[in-house]
Design an enzyme around this catalytic site. Structure first.
Site, PDB file in Angstrom:
ATOM      1  N   CYS A 130       8.241  -1.217   0.126  1.00 61.39           N
ATOM      2  CA  CYS A 130       8.253  -1.136  -1.338  1.00 61.39           C
ATOM      3  C   CYS A 130       9.278  -2.110  -1.908  1.00 61.39           C
ATOM      4  O   CYS A 130       9.052  -2.735  -2.952  1.00 61.39           O
ATOM      5  CB  CYS A 130       8.581   0.284  -1.796  1.00 61.39           C
ATOM      6  SG  CYS A 130       7.509   1.558  -1.100  1.00 61.39           S
ATOM      7  N   ARG A 175       0.840  -1.191   0.000  1.00 59.38           N
ATOM      8  CA  ARG A 175       0.000   0.000   0.000  1.00 59.38           C
ATOM      9  C   ARG A 175       0.876   1.242   0.000  1.00 59.38           C
ATOM     10  O   ARG A 175       2.101   1.150   0.082  1.00 59.38           O
ATOM     11  CB  ARG A 175      -0.926   0.002   1.218  1.00 59.38           C
ATOM     12  CG  ARG A 175      -0.234  -0.106   2.566  1.00 59.38           C
ATOM     13  CD  ARG A 175      -1.245  -0.408   3.668  1.00 59.38           C
ATOM     14  NE  ARG A 175      -0.618  -0.529   4.980  1.00 59.38           N
ATOM     15  CZ  ARG A 175      -1.232  -1.024   6.049  1.00 59.38           C
ATOM     16  NH1 ARG A 175      -2.484  -1.448   5.956  1.00 59.38           N
ATOM     17  NH2 ARG A 175      -0.611  -1.106   7.219  1.00 59.38           N
ATOM     18  N   CYS A 226      12.612   2.317   0.492  1.00 59.05           N
ATOM     19  CA  CYS A 226      11.504   1.983   1.388  1.00 59.05           C
ATOM     20  C   CYS A 226      11.428   0.470   1.496  1.00 59.05           C
ATOM     21  O   CYS A 226      11.293  -0.230   0.488  1.00 59.05           O
ATOM     22  CB  CYS A 226      10.204   2.553   0.825  1.00 59.05           C
ATOM     23  SG  CYS A 226       8.707   1.872   1.556  1.00 59.05           S
ATOM     24  N   THR A 230       3.052   4.212   1.014  1.00 59.03           N
ATOM     25  CA  THR A 230       3.891   4.401   2.202  1.00 59.03           C
ATOM     26  C   THR A 230       4.433   5.817   2.345  1.00 59.03           C
ATOM     27  O   THR A 230       5.034   6.137   3.369  1.00 59.03           O
ATOM     28  CB  THR A 230       5.102   3.453   2.140  1.00 59.03           C
ATOM     29  OG1 THR A 230       5.905   3.808   1.009  1.00 59.03           O
ATOM     30  CG2 THR A 230       4.659   1.998   2.041  1.00 59.03           C
TER      31      THR A 230
END
Length: 450
Positions: free
Chosen positions: A377, A173, A374, A175
């Protein structure tokens, strides 16, 4: 009076057109037959949303498919990494386990993480302990992971720093990871790993000036194989952007976080006007990616039908086996599968070289995933990249799969590791989710009042 009525009718017409135009601007080209395919968008939508999507979600919630082994601490091999792991929603919660087996119990911290996730989104509870069968199954799965001809780097499977991650507790989702750091990843993929000369500039490339002129003329001049490679990368990019728009943090307070569809974010990525015509092309590439991964799953069925294939634990053999066979049944029933025989159909020597170029290029893309700053990710980027790489491996191994023996005591030349199987099914689960979410965004945009 007549003038007033006429004005009212005009205003009403403008309002209806404007309200409907939001959906039109994103989906105007997302219809009809896809390029280089015999399939159309509408057939995929109906097949996926009514048949495959719900069954696939059930399968992916099983223990075999929800635990993914990953090393999120690999250094970036191409540039200095300034990790944004400090971003609140970039964090990944790995299971605090030995990489080779699941111990009898989760740690106290892991149990607390599970409770927190249950409260936040009801993503599915995980029992505080794992059965002996599950631990034994992981050890057996590892034994069956033979080295073979792969499209992705093997670091995560072999590294002692790898950890198991529960994908249900770490959903993909939005971030907050965006801007120059995120663009650097995709720019490296598109500019250096899509068979594109530096003189040809991509449309809307924020890291280059005067971009886009002559790009599609160059793309259409490529051989079908290289053109397909670019469309796969573009489709993967579009699918990921769809996930991030569909699971966006809409509101947060001290007792809950509200995740949902961010229509504005979706429009920024796919609206025809806001993307200078690029958005709808990206969505069509998403459907092309769907066809490729769907075809790979259908073709690899003989591998799963071998008597020697080890997938199930004794604890859940019946339910998981039934669900898996049901998914394969519907995959095979799809009426318009991609015809991969059109690829690499020319000179054998040139075809072999092109296949090797594909393999090396895709391996490079898998290495770029270690540069994603991330962690969440990076997790989903690595999984979906490996899943697509596994799909390509399957499509390029047709002869080995067809020649696969049924003898349980014979090792076939074609092999898939558990890591590849988990990534393949979950990657298709992600693209299947994207197609389902596009239907949701069509509806939301159609009802949008501007």
């Amino acid at each position: 009076m007549k003038s007033f009525i006429l004005l009212a009718l005009v205003l009403t017409s403008v309002h209806v057109t404007t309200a409907g135009s939001a959906a039109h601007r994103c989906f105007c080209q997302v219809t009809g037959t896809l390029d280089d395919c015999a399939c159309d968008v509408e057939t995929i939508d109906s097949f996926n949303n009514k048949e495959i999507f719900p069954k696939l979600q059930k399968l992916l919630s099983s223990d075999y498919f929800r635990f993914y082994k990953v090393n999120l601490n690999n250094p970036c091999p191409f540039w200095t990494d300034h990790s944004q792991c400090g971003l609140k929603y970039c964090a990944v919660k790995p299971l605090l386990l030995d990489v080779d087996y699941f111990p009898p119990q989760y740690s106290e911290a892991a149990s607390q993480d599970i409770e927190e996730c249950e409260k936040a989104e009801k993503l599915g509870a995980v029992d505080g302990s794992l059965s002996d069968e599950t631990r034994q199954a992981l050890q057996e799965w590892k034994k069956h992971d033979d080295e073979s001809d792969r499209f992705c780097m093997l670091d995560d499977e072999d590294s002692p720093k790898s950890q198991y991650v529960d994908l249900l507790l770490n959903p993909e989702r939005f971030t907050g990871y965006k801007g120059p750091e995120a663009w650097r990843i995709w720019n490296s993929i598109y500019e250096e790993n899509c068979f594109k000369p530096y003189s040809v500039k991509r449309p809307l490339n924020p890291l280059a000036s005067n971009s886009g002129q002559g790009f599609y003329r160059w793309l259409e001049g490529l051989c079908v194989e290289k053109r397909a490679f670019f469309r796969l990368v573009s489709g993967l990019h579009a699918s990921i952007n769809t996930h991030l728009s569909a699971r966006y943090l809409l509101d947060e307070n001290w007792f809950e976080m509200k995740w949902g569809h961010n229509v504005s974010e979706f429009q920024q990525r796919f609206d025809e006007e806001l993307t200078e015509g690029e958005g709808p092309k990206r969505l069509r590439n998403l459907y092309f990616l769907y066809l490729i991964e769907l075809r790979a799953l259908a073709k690899v069925l003989p591998y799963f039908e071998r008597p020697a294939f080890h997938l199930y634990t004794e604890h859940c053999n019946g339910c998981l086996k039934k669900t898996t066979h049901l998914v394969f049944f519907f995959l095979l029933s799809f009426p318009l599968h991609f015809d991969e025989t059109a690829l690499f159909a020319g000179n054998k020597k040139e075809a072999m070289k092109l296949k090797e170029d594909f393999k090396m290029t895709f391996k490079n893309i898998s290495r770029i995933m270690d540069c994603v700053e991330c962690f969440k990710c990076r997790l989903w980027g690595k999984l979906q990249t490996q899943g697509l790489g596994t799909a390509l491996k399957i499509l390029f191994s047709e002869r080995q799969i067809e020649a696969m023996p049924n003898m349980s005591n014979t090792n076939p030349s074609f092999q898939l590791s558990r890591q590849e199987i988990v990534s393949l099914f979950n990657a298709f689960g992600r693209i299947s989710t994207s197609v389902r979410e596009l239907e949701n965004f069509r509806s939301l945009l159609s009802n949008l009042k501007q």
